[in-house]
Design a protein around this motif. Structure first.
Motif, PDB file in Angstrom:
ATOM      1  N   UNK A  22       7.641  12.098  -7.183  1.00 42.46           N
ATOM      2  CA  UNK A  22       6.930  11.115  -6.371  1.00 42.46           C
ATOM      3  C   UNK A  22       7.803  10.620  -5.237  1.00 42.46           C
ATOM      4  N   UNK A  23       7.346   9.564  -4.598  1.00 33.25           N
ATOM      5  CA  UNK A  23       8.062   8.953  -3.481  1.00 33.25           C
ATOM      6  C   UNK A  23       8.919   7.807  -3.991  1.00 33.25           C
ATOM      7  N   UNK A  24      10.151   7.735  -3.510  1.00 34.14           N
ATOM      8  CA  UNK A  24      11.089   6.689  -3.894  1.00 34.14           C
ATOM      9  C   UNK A  24      11.662   6.041  -2.644  1.00 34.14           C
ATOM     10  N   UNK A  25      11.920   4.734  -2.724  1.00 34.82           N
ATOM     11  CA  UNK A  25      12.676   4.101  -1.653  1.00 34.82           C
ATOM     12  C   UNK A  25      14.146   4.238  -2.040  1.00 34.82           C
ATOM     13  N   UNK A  26      14.956   4.642  -1.076  1.00 38.84           N
ATOM     14  CA  UNK A  26      16.365   4.892  -1.346  1.00 38.84           C
ATOM     15  C   UNK A  26      17.261   4.174  -0.349  1.00 38.84           C
ATOM     16  N   UNK A  35      10.313   3.040  -7.261  1.00 42.51           N
ATOM     17  CA  UNK A  35       9.492   4.237  -7.355  1.00 42.51           C
ATOM     18  C   UNK A  35       9.336   4.663  -8.787  1.00 42.51           C
ATOM     19  N   UNK A  36       8.589   5.668  -9.035  1.00 44.30           N
ATOM     20  CA  UNK A  36       7.934   6.524  -8.047  1.00 44.30           C
ATOM     21  C   UNK A  36       6.657   5.889  -7.511  1.00 44.30           C
ATOM     22  N   UNK A  37       6.347   6.207  -6.281  1.00 44.04           N
ATOM     23  CA  UNK A  37       5.125   5.767  -5.631  1.00 44.04           C
ATOM     24  C   UNK A  37       4.260   6.998  -5.390  1.00 44.04           C
ATOM     25  N   UNK A  38       2.926   6.849  -5.445  1.00 43.30           N
ATOM     26  CA  UNK A  38       2.044   8.015  -5.302  1.00 43.30           C
ATOM     27  C   UNK A  38       2.015   8.619  -3.899  1.00 43.30           C
ATOM     28  N   UNK A  39       2.271   7.801  -2.879  1.00 43.63           N
ATOM     29  CA  UNK A  39       2.210   8.279  -1.501  1.00 43.63           C
ATOM     30  C   UNK A  39       3.364   7.698  -0.686  1.00 43.63           C
ATOM     31  N   UNK A  40       3.618   8.316   0.458  1.00 46.11           N
ATOM     32  CA  UNK A  40       4.646   7.786   1.358  1.00 46.11           C
ATOM     33  C   UNK A  40       4.253   6.402   1.872  1.00 46.11           C
ATOM     34  N   UNK A  41       2.963   6.212   2.137  1.00 45.19           N
ATOM     35  CA  UNK A  41       2.488   4.912   2.625  1.00 45.19           C
ATOM     36  C   UNK A  41       2.746   3.811   1.596  1.00 45.19           C
ATOM     37  N   UNK A  42       2.497   4.107   0.333  1.00 43.03           N
ATOM     38  CA  UNK A  42       2.751   3.124  -0.727  1.00 43.03           C
ATOM     39  C   UNK A  42       4.236   2.812  -0.818  1.00 43.03           C
ATOM     40  N   UNK A  44       6.415   3.022   1.697  1.00 45.61           N
ATOM     41  CA  UNK A  44       6.773   2.213   2.878  1.00 45.61           C
ATOM     42  C   UNK A  44       6.318   0.761   2.715  1.00 45.61           C
ATOM     43  N   UNK A  45       5.173   0.563   2.087  1.00 43.10           N
ATOM     44  CA  UNK A  45       4.690  -0.795   1.825  1.00 43.10           C
ATOM     45  C   UNK A  45       5.677  -1.528   0.927  1.00 43.10           C
ATOM     46  N   UNK A  46       6.150  -0.852  -0.100  1.00 37.14           N
ATOM     47  CA  UNK A  46       7.118  -1.463  -1.022  1.00 37.14           C
ATOM     48  C   UNK A  46       8.446  -1.731  -0.312  1.00 37.14           C
ATOM     49  N   UNK A  47       8.869  -0.840   0.558  1.00 35.20           N
ATOM     50  CA  UNK A  47      10.101  -1.054   1.329  1.00 35.20           C
ATOM     51  C   UNK A  47       9.966  -2.323   2.170  1.00 35.20           C
ATOM     52  N   UNK A  48       8.804  -2.515   2.794  1.00 34.60           N
ATOM     53  CA  UNK A  48       8.586  -3.714   3.608  1.00 34.60           C
ATOM     54  C   UNK A  48       8.579  -4.983   2.755  1.00 34.60           C
ATOM     55  N   UNK A  49       8.148  -4.870   1.490  1.00 36.42           N
ATOM     56  CA  UNK A  49       8.184  -6.033   0.591  1.00 36.42           C
ATOM     57  C   UNK A  49       9.622  -6.363   0.186  1.00 36.42           C
ATOM     58  N   UNK A  50      10.406  -5.329  -0.098  1.00 34.39           N
ATOM     59  CA  UNK A  50      11.791  -5.528  -0.526  1.00 34.39           C
ATOM     60  C   UNK A  50      12.661  -5.979   0.638  1.00 34.39           C
ATOM     61  N   UNK A  51      12.498  -5.339   1.758  1.00 35.45           N
ATOM     62  CA  UNK A  51      13.347  -5.559   2.931  1.00 35.45           C
ATOM     63  C   UNK A  51      12.464  -5.699   4.174  1.00 35.45           C
ATOM     64  N   UNK A  52      11.869  -6.890   4.354  1.00 35.01           N
ATOM     65  CA  UNK A  52      10.945  -7.051   5.485  1.00 35.01           C
ATOM     66  C   UNK A  52      11.633  -6.825   6.832  1.00 35.01           C
ATOM     67  N   UNK A  53      10.869  -6.290   7.790  1.00 34.28           N
ATOM     68  CA  UNK A  53      11.459  -6.111   9.125  1.00 34.28           C
ATOM     69  C   UNK A  53      11.830  -7.462   9.731  1.00 34.28           C
TER      70      UNK A  53
END
Length: 59
Positions: A22-26, A35-42, A44-53
């Motif tokens: 699956x997809x992982x934030x690294x 992760x694992x996340x089912x899609x790249x979009x999911x 990226x959403x989690x990355x934005x939650x962990x580390x907001x822009x």
């Protein structure tokens, strides 16, 4: 601030690493953060939650 990026782990690599495919934030170092996340979009959403822009500064 962490510099996280999405990474897709295929079945062959998942067997070697002992994780699910699956997809992982690294981190830059390659360490899995979530992760694992089912899609790249999911992922990226989690990355934005962990580390907001960074917020844009108002002038």
């Amino acid at each position: 601030m962490q510099n996280l990026s999405p990474r897709h782990v295929r079945t062959e690599e998942s067997l070697r690493l002992g994780v699910e495919a699956g997809w992982y934030s690294t981190k830059v170092s390659g360490t899995f953060v979530s992760g694992p996340h089912p899609t790249e979009a999911a992922c990226r959403t989690r990355i934005d939650e962990i580390d907001p822009p960074p917020a844009k500064k108002k002038r």
